[in-house]
Design a protein around this motif. Structure first.
Motif, PDB file in Angstrom:
ATOM      1  N   GLY A 243      81.530 -48.538  23.899  1.00  0.00           N
ATOM      2  CA  GLY A 243      80.794 -49.210  23.024  1.00  0.00           C
ATOM      3  C   GLY A 243      79.885 -49.749  22.715  1.00  0.00           C
ATOM      4  N   THR A 249      79.349 -45.512  15.241  1.00  0.00           N
ATOM      5  CA  THR A 249      80.044 -46.366  14.685  1.00  0.00           C
ATOM      6  C   THR A 249      81.410 -46.716  14.517  1.00  0.00           C
ATOM      7  OG1 THR A 249      78.745 -46.539  13.207  1.00  0.00           O
ATOM      8  CG2 THR A 249      80.290 -48.596  12.772  1.00  0.00           C
ATOM      9  N   ARG A 252      82.372 -46.420  18.486  1.00  0.00           N
ATOM     10  CA  ARG A 252      82.235 -47.718  19.233  1.00  0.00           C
ATOM     11  C   ARG A 252      83.165 -48.900  18.959  1.00  0.00           C
ATOM     12  NH1 ARG A 252      76.981 -47.496  16.518  1.00  0.00           N
ATOM     13  NH2 ARG A 252      77.387 -49.687  15.935  1.00  0.00           N
ATOM     14  N   LEU A 253      83.621 -49.037  17.749  1.00  0.00           N
ATOM     15  CA  LEU A 253      84.687 -50.127  17.662  1.00  0.00           C
ATOM     16  C   LEU A 253      86.176 -49.147  18.118  1.00  0.00           C
ATOM     17  CD1 LEU A 253      84.723 -52.246  15.262  1.00  0.00           C
ATOM     18  CD2 LEU A 253      85.674 -50.091  12.876  1.00  0.00           C
ATOM     19  N   VAL A 277      76.295 -57.622  22.556  1.00  0.00           N
ATOM     20  CA  VAL A 277      77.309 -56.007  21.448  1.00  0.00           C
ATOM     21  C   VAL A 277      77.180 -57.363  20.217  1.00  0.00           C
ATOM     22  CG1 VAL A 277      79.441 -55.429  19.848  1.00  0.00           C
ATOM     23  CG2 VAL A 277      78.401 -54.748  22.483  1.00  0.00           C
ATOM     24  N   ASP A 281      74.769 -55.535  17.547  1.00  0.00           N
ATOM     25  CA  ASP A 281      75.353 -54.514  16.801  1.00  0.00           C
ATOM     26  C   ASP A 281      74.594 -54.194  16.238  1.00  0.00           C
ATOM     27  OD1 ASP A 281      77.609 -52.134  18.194  1.00  0.00           O
ATOM     28  OD2 ASP A 281      77.388 -52.834  15.789  1.00  0.00           O
ATOM     29  N   GLU A 283      76.211 -52.744  13.214  1.00  0.00           N
ATOM     30  CA  GLU A 283      77.760 -53.057  12.240  1.00  0.00           C
ATOM     31  C   GLU A 283      78.164 -54.622  13.094  1.00  0.00           C
ATOM     32  OE1 GLU A 283      77.849 -50.643  10.545  1.00  0.00           O
ATOM     33  OE2 GLU A 283      76.804 -49.534  10.562  1.00  0.00           O
ATOM     34  N   ASP A 285      81.526 -55.008  11.454  1.00  0.00           N
ATOM     35  CA  ASP A 285      82.498 -54.326  11.875  1.00  0.00           C
ATOM     36  C   ASP A 285      82.805 -54.330  13.817  1.00  0.00           C
ATOM     37  OD1 ASP A 285      83.904 -54.855   9.080  1.00  0.00           O
ATOM     38  OD2 ASP A 285      83.773 -52.032   9.244  1.00  0.00           O
ATOM     39  N   VAL A 286      81.657 -54.016  14.134  1.00  0.00           N
ATOM     40  CA  VAL A 286      81.843 -54.126  15.588  1.00  0.00           C
ATOM     41  C   VAL A 286      81.042 -55.208  16.111  1.00  0.00           C
ATOM     42  CG1 VAL A 286      80.903 -53.075  17.798  1.00  0.00           C
ATOM     43  CG2 VAL A 286      80.503 -51.073  15.814  1.00  0.00           C
ATOM     44  N   ARG A 287      80.865 -56.193  15.701  1.00  0.00           N
ATOM     45  CA  ARG A 287      80.503 -57.436  16.272  1.00  0.00           C
ATOM     46  C   ARG A 287      81.184 -58.195  16.091  1.00  0.00           C
ATOM     47  NH1 ARG A 287      75.810 -57.089  13.076  1.00  0.00           N
ATOM     48  NH2 ARG A 287      76.614 -58.664  10.883  1.00  0.00           N
TER      49      ARG A 287
END
Length: 388
Positions: A243, A249, A252-253, A277, A281, A283, A285-287
């Motif tokens: 991740g 992406t 990672r998500l 992160v 990060d 993106e 969505d990842v944050r």
């Protein structure tokens, strides 16, 4: 004034038509337990007054006045009973090929279940399915590997090793590699070596969908092992590495999401990685997912510090809103001073602070109940797995 009586008459007529249709259906369905030959609709026989041959009888007037609906009966397959009695892997293999050619998805599903039964605990039969999958054209590989996935033999060491080898084989189609990884999801645990190999696939930029599937497989076996033995830390370490280092992406998500399905309490050492992160990060969505993941931890105070450190550098309202609500999930009413601080820095979050303050003032402490009473003020899509 006449519309309601007319409506009642129409409604009564509709009920009568439905009732007649049900009676007709039951009568036709019960006439032959085996059903008609494939692709032939069943038409109920018409009895004669004298009990003679229905095929030569004069049809009643209602049958001659126009077309009527014919409901197709459940199909049966010629020779299936004989195939069942003497089924072998080879005969089912041939039957699968024929069913695919005929585009008979119901028969394919049945044959897949029979393959699972026939494989059972036998590793040699399991390996035969893998061999067929490797050498077949789509959609056969997925059928054989899905059948294997449900058989106990999939957990035999020789079978597990073969599936891993297929998953690692870059000469194979990505979809076939992904199917092999999918078949590994019913393992009870992974050895450190197997986890390392799966992690390598997940981090391989060229693996495409196989990278995503390797990540999911790690997460699902983590859930299985956690529920059986309470073990999650080794898997989570691998998922956290994925991740934070994968270039994909979606990978990672998914890596950060997988613990959501078993919700272990994360150790304090994980907080630093998730905090990074949230801050770095690229993106959104990842944050947000990192914020979500951070909400279930052994050290809520450290989690609140991580949300505070990430807030000022975050410009996206939806991510800031994620920091706020998951801070509340992590620490409950103890997070309210931090939530008030967020609201001062970003007035768009002030109503959220007031909402949470009022909800906790009622004496409710369970976050699930708090969330049910919380109004939504932002046009943000809540990430999968988060409370909503």
């Amino acid at each position: 004034m006449t519309s309601r009586p007319l409506f009642k008459v129409a409604l009564a007529g509709l009920v009568l038509l439905v009732a007649l249709g049900v009676v007709w259906w039951r009568g036709s369905a019960g006439s032959n337990d085996a059903g008609p030959p494939p692709h032939v609709a069943a038409t109920p026989a018409v009895p004669t007054a004298a009990g003679g041959n229905a095929a030569t009888a004069e049809p009643p007037p209602a049958a001659r006045t126009g077309p009527r609906e014919e409901i197709p009966m459940p199909g049966c397959w010629d020779g299936l009973a004989a195939l069942d009695r003497s089924a072998t892997l080879e005969s089912l293999h041939a039957a699968v090929a024929a069913a695919i050619q005929a585009r008979d998805t119901a028969l394919v599903a049945y044959l897949q279940e029979r393959l699972t039964e026939l494989v059972g605990n036998d590793p040699d039969r399991a390996l035969q399915l893998v061999a067929w999958a490797v050498n077949a054209a789509p959609p056969e590989p997925a059928i054989y590997l899905e059948a294997l996935k449900a058989a106990p033999a999939v957990r035999h060491p020789r079978v597990t090793e073969k599936l891993m080898s297929v998953a690692e084989d870059k000469s194979l189609a990505t979809t076939d590699r992904a199917s092999a990884l999918d078949a590994l999801e019913t393992q009870h645990r992974f050895t450190p070596e197997t986890r390392g190999r799966l992690k390598a696939i997940a981090l391989d930029d060229s693996a495409d969908s196989a990278a995503w599937m390797a990540t999911r497989t790690l997460g699902r076996v983590m859930k299985e092992d956690y529920e059986r033995t309470g073990t999650y830390a080794p898997y989570w370490k691998d998922l956290l590495d994925i991740g934070t280092t994968s270039d994909d992406t979606a990978v990672r998500l998914l890596a950060l999401e997988m613990p959501s399905y078993s919700d272990p309490l994360l150790d304090p050492d994980s907080i630093d990685s998730l905090a990074k992160v949230m801050r770095t990060d690229k993106e959104r969505d990842v944050r947000e997912m990192a914020a979500f993941r951070l909400a279930v931890t052994e050290d809520p105070r450290k989690a609140l510090d991580a949300y505070r450190a990430a807030f000022d550098g975050e410009q996206d309202l939806c991510v800031r809103w994620a920091f706020l609500r998951f801070a509340v999930r992590a620490a409950g009413a103890e997070a309210l001073p931090l939530v008030e601080e967020f609201a001062r820095k970003d007035p768009r979050l002030r109503q959220d602070y007031l909402d949470f303050k009022a909800l906790y003032a009622t004496g409710t402490t369970d976050f699930a109940r708090i969330w049910l009473g919380k109004k939504e003020h932002h046009d943000c899509v809540v990430e999968e797995g988060a409370p909503h």
